[in-house]
Design an enzyme around this catalytic site. Structure first.
Site, PDB file in Angstrom:
ATOM      1  CE  LYS A 159      -3.064   3.146   0.711  1.00 16.48           C
ATOM      2  NZ  LYS A 159      -4.161   3.423   0.700  1.00 16.48           N
ATOM      3  CB  CYS A 219      -3.513   8.790   0.740  1.00 15.49           C
ATOM      4  SG  CYS A 219      -5.229   8.685   1.274  1.00 15.49           S
TER       5      CYS A 219
HETATM    6  N1  SAJ Z   1      -1.640  15.411  -8.239  1.00  7.38           N
HETATM    7  C1  SAJ Z   1      -1.091  15.886  -9.074  1.00  7.38           C
HETATM    8  N2  SAJ Z   1      -0.712  15.369 -10.299  1.00  7.38           N
HETATM    9  C2  SAJ Z   1      -1.266  14.148 -10.904  1.00  7.38           C
HETATM   10  C3  SAJ Z   1      -2.023  13.592  -9.864  1.00  7.38           C
HETATM   11  C4  SAJ Z   1      -2.264  13.901  -8.545  1.00  7.38           C
HETATM   12  O1  SAJ Z   1      -0.500  16.868  -8.725  1.00  7.38           O
HETATM   13  O2  SAJ Z   1      -0.993  13.993 -12.028  1.00  7.38           O
HETATM   14  C5  SAJ Z   1      -2.079  15.576  -6.926  1.00  7.38           C
HETATM   15  C6  SAJ Z   1      -3.776  15.561  -6.867  1.00  7.38           C
HETATM   16  O3  SAJ Z   1      -3.968  17.134  -7.137  1.00  7.38           O
HETATM   17  C7  SAJ Z   1      -3.640  15.746  -5.307  1.00  7.38           C
HETATM   18  C8  SAJ Z   1      -2.865  14.296  -4.794  1.00  7.38           C
HETATM   19  O4  SAJ Z   1      -1.833  14.538  -6.164  1.00  7.38           O
HETATM   20  O5  SAJ Z   1      -3.378  16.765  -4.583  1.00  7.38           O
HETATM   21  C9  SAJ Z   1      -3.294  13.231  -4.524  1.00  7.38           C
HETATM   22  O6  SAJ Z   1      -4.541  12.925  -5.541  1.00  7.38           O
HETATM   23  P1  SAJ Z   1      -4.639  11.560  -6.320  1.00  7.38           P
HETATM   24  O7  SAJ Z   1      -5.916  11.784  -7.024  1.00  7.38           O
HETATM   25  O8  SAJ Z   1      -3.403  11.138  -7.178  1.00  7.38           O
HETATM   26  O9  SAJ Z   1      -4.714  10.447  -4.928  1.00  7.38           O
HETATM   27  P2  SAJ Z   1      -5.670  10.436  -3.774  1.00  7.38           P
HETATM   28  O10 SAJ Z   1      -5.036  10.774  -2.718  1.00  7.38           O
HETATM   29  O11 SAJ Z   1      -7.053  10.808  -3.903  1.00  7.38           O
HETATM   30  O12 SAJ Z   1      -5.880   8.891  -3.463  1.00  7.38           O
HETATM   31  C10 SAJ Z   1      -4.631   8.024  -3.606  1.00  7.38           C
HETATM   32  C11 SAJ Z   1      -4.868   7.154  -4.586  1.00  7.38           C
HETATM   33  N3  SAJ Z   1      -3.628   6.009  -4.819  1.00  7.38           N
HETATM   34  C12 SAJ Z   1      -3.157   5.891  -5.928  1.00  7.38           C
HETATM   35  O13 SAJ Z   1      -3.448   6.502  -6.902  1.00  7.38           O
HETATM   36  C13 SAJ Z   1      -1.799   5.042  -5.979  1.00  7.38           C
HETATM   37  C14 SAJ Z   1      -6.234   5.940  -3.959  1.00  7.38           C
HETATM   38  O14 SAJ Z   1      -5.932   4.886  -4.879  1.00  7.38           O
HETATM   39  C15 SAJ Z   1      -5.562   5.448  -2.500  1.00  7.38           C
HETATM   40  O15 SAJ Z   1      -6.815   4.624  -2.119  1.00  7.38           O
HETATM   41  C16 SAJ Z   1      -5.598   6.710  -1.594  1.00  7.38           C
HETATM   42  O16 SAJ Z   1      -4.758   7.398  -2.058  1.00  7.38           O
HETATM   43  C17 SAJ Z   1      -5.143   6.305  -0.282  1.00  7.38           C
HETATM   44  O17 SAJ Z   1      -6.180   6.018   0.354  1.00  7.38           O
HETATM   45  O18 SAJ Z   1      -4.121   5.908   0.133  1.00  7.38           O
END
Ligand code: SAJ
Length: 419
Positions: A216, A270
């Site tokens: 994870k 996360c």
């Molecule tokens: N972000 C960027 N650039 C990107 C993608 C995301 O700047 O290209 C930023 C987003 O704006 C945000 C942050 O990253 O601030 C996180 O957003 P996210 O949509 O990537 O992820 P989370 O935090 O909503 O959810 C993640 C997910 N993990 C992965 O995709 C590996 C989800 O599957 C997990 O269940 C979750 O963390 C968790 O609970 O750990």
């Protein structure tokens, strides 16, 4: 009242009714289990027992209303006895980014006196390697009559099944994502799999508890490292007068390149947290993971440093800050870089008028509400009045904005929404 198991409906107590515990409890209850949800927050308990939800997640409200009215889900502040426990409590980090396992410890101490033998205890909280063992040790320290040795009447079974659902898509991904199941002892893995199979159609990947914990963390660190690369590229490109969005689009045409998108930083509970658990577990061997965290955490300051010199040149500057959530099209402001940036701008520019636009909330978070120079403002009103437009979150409403409204403005688009 404890949840009563029947031959058809196993009893489950879900400890922690947050962003993961509540949807998991609801989906289990709608798929054949008798569920009691436990939370320290009495308001959340009352809300859920009234068939309502304490936070927004698409499709969750109808499921909760349904299972509460059918009597398959009930919330309480008192931990009951159940055949199965799912622990979904927070695992924040404390001083020096060290994992704080106190919520897991408290859950263990509350479960321990209730156990009769043969129960299954699943840790779902995102955890540093060894946390499932820590939960087991906490419980066995309180109950020396119980054992991890399989197949005795006093055996307690432990497993780690990390959740991997994406906020905004939780109700879908709970059912469709593949699920890692890490067993600590005996048949714990098989029993956990049987329970999750009530609702999860994904593949079940069986392993040990430590590997499951690390898997994870690895998923979220992978994403953090890749976002850090995109953010570093955006800072490099800025100094070289290159459009980073075009740069990444071009590079991604290569069949083996897939760069993520830069932004104002990384938020949420996360990705901005979990990689630190890896660093804490192996500090001498994780320079890449640590640096990625540092790069992403430094991005809000980069955004502020770009904007401040322009803002200070304008008398009584009007700034429209678009977005406060940590990612698009949700109301979740946890660990949001946008929120941090607005707070710091408000401090650095006491004479400025900062119009925060966040279509998904009705009131500003307390620390911004308390600031005289920050107000929650409608999109068009803010953009019309602004000298500087700072886009922080790629909400749909912002990407649809009529571009002519931005003419004559200083525009900082941290998400590349307006080309
Ligand atoms: N972000 C960027 N650039 C990107 C993608 C995301 O700047 O290209 C930023 C987003 O704006 C945000 C942050 O990253 O601030 C996180 O957003 P996210 O949509 O990537 O992820 P989370 O935090 O909503 O959810 C993640 C997910 N993990 C992965 O995709 C590996 C989800 O599957 C997990 O269940 C979750 O963390 C968790 O609970 O750990």
């Amino acid at each position: 009242m404890p949840p009563t198991a029947t031959a058809q409906r196993p009893s489950v107590a879900v400890i922690g009714l947050g962003y993961i515990g509540l949807p998991t409890a609801a989906v289990l209850a709608s798929s054949g289990a008798e569920v009691v949800g436990v939370d320290v927050n009495a308001d959340a308990v009352t809300t859920i027992n009234a068939g309502r939800v304490p936070f927004v997640e698409p499709d969750m409200a109808t499921t909760v209303a349904g299972v509460v009215s059918q009597g398959y889900l009930r919330a309480t502040t008192e931990t009951p006895h159940a055949e199965n426990y799912i622990v979904a409590v927070p695992t924040p980090f404390g001083e020096g980014h060290q994992p704080d396992l106190s919520y897991i410890e408290t859950a263990g101490k509350q479960i321990a006196p209730l156990l009769e033998g043969n129960e299954l205890i699943i840790l779902e909280s995102t955890s540093p390697p060894g946390a499932t063992e820590f939960l087991a040790e906490t419980i066995l320290a309180a109950r020396s009559d119980l054992t991890l040795k399989p197949d005795t009447p006093q055996t307690i079974y432990f497993a780690h099944c990390p959740e991997r659902v994406l906020p905004g898509r939780i109700m879908i991904e709970l059912r469709t994502n593949d699920r890692i199941v890490g067993a600590l002892n005996g048949e714990a893995g098989e029993r956990a799999r049987d329970l999750y199979q009530l609702f999860c159609e994904g593949e079940f990947l069986m392993t040990d508890a430590r590997t499951a914990e690390m898997a994870k963390l690895t998923e979220n660190a992978y994403r953090d490292v890749n976002i850090a690369f995109a953010n570093e590229l955006s800072m490099i490109s800025d100094g070289l007068d290159i459009n980073v969005w075009e740069l990444i689009r071009l590079a991604n045409h290569h069949p083996r390149v897939n760069i993520l998108q830069p932004g104002p930083g990384v938020g949420g509970h996360c990705i901005a947290v979990d990689p630190w658990f890896i660093v804490a577990a192996a500090p001498d061997h994780s320079p890449l993971v640590r640096t990625a965290r540092e790069v992403n955490d430094a991005k809000p300051d980069f955004v502020i440093d770009k904007l401040l010199p322009q803002a200070t040149r304008i008398n009584d500057v009007q700034i429209a800050a678009l977005g406060l959530a940590f990612k698009p099209n949700i109301d979740d402001l946890r660990e949001s870089p946008a929120r941090r940036i607005v707070g710091r701008l408000s401090e650095a520019l006491p004479e400025a008028n900062i119009m925060a636009v966040e279509p998904n909330i009705d009131t500003l978070p307390a620390e911004l509400e308390a600031r005289e120079n920050v107000s929650l403002t409608g999109l068009h009103e803010a953009v019309r009045a602004a000298d500087i437009v700072l886009l922080l979150v790629d909400h749909l409403e912002f990407s649809r904005l009529d571009a002519s409204l931005l003419a004559q403005k200083i525009v900082h688009d941290t998400r590349g929404v307006w080309g």
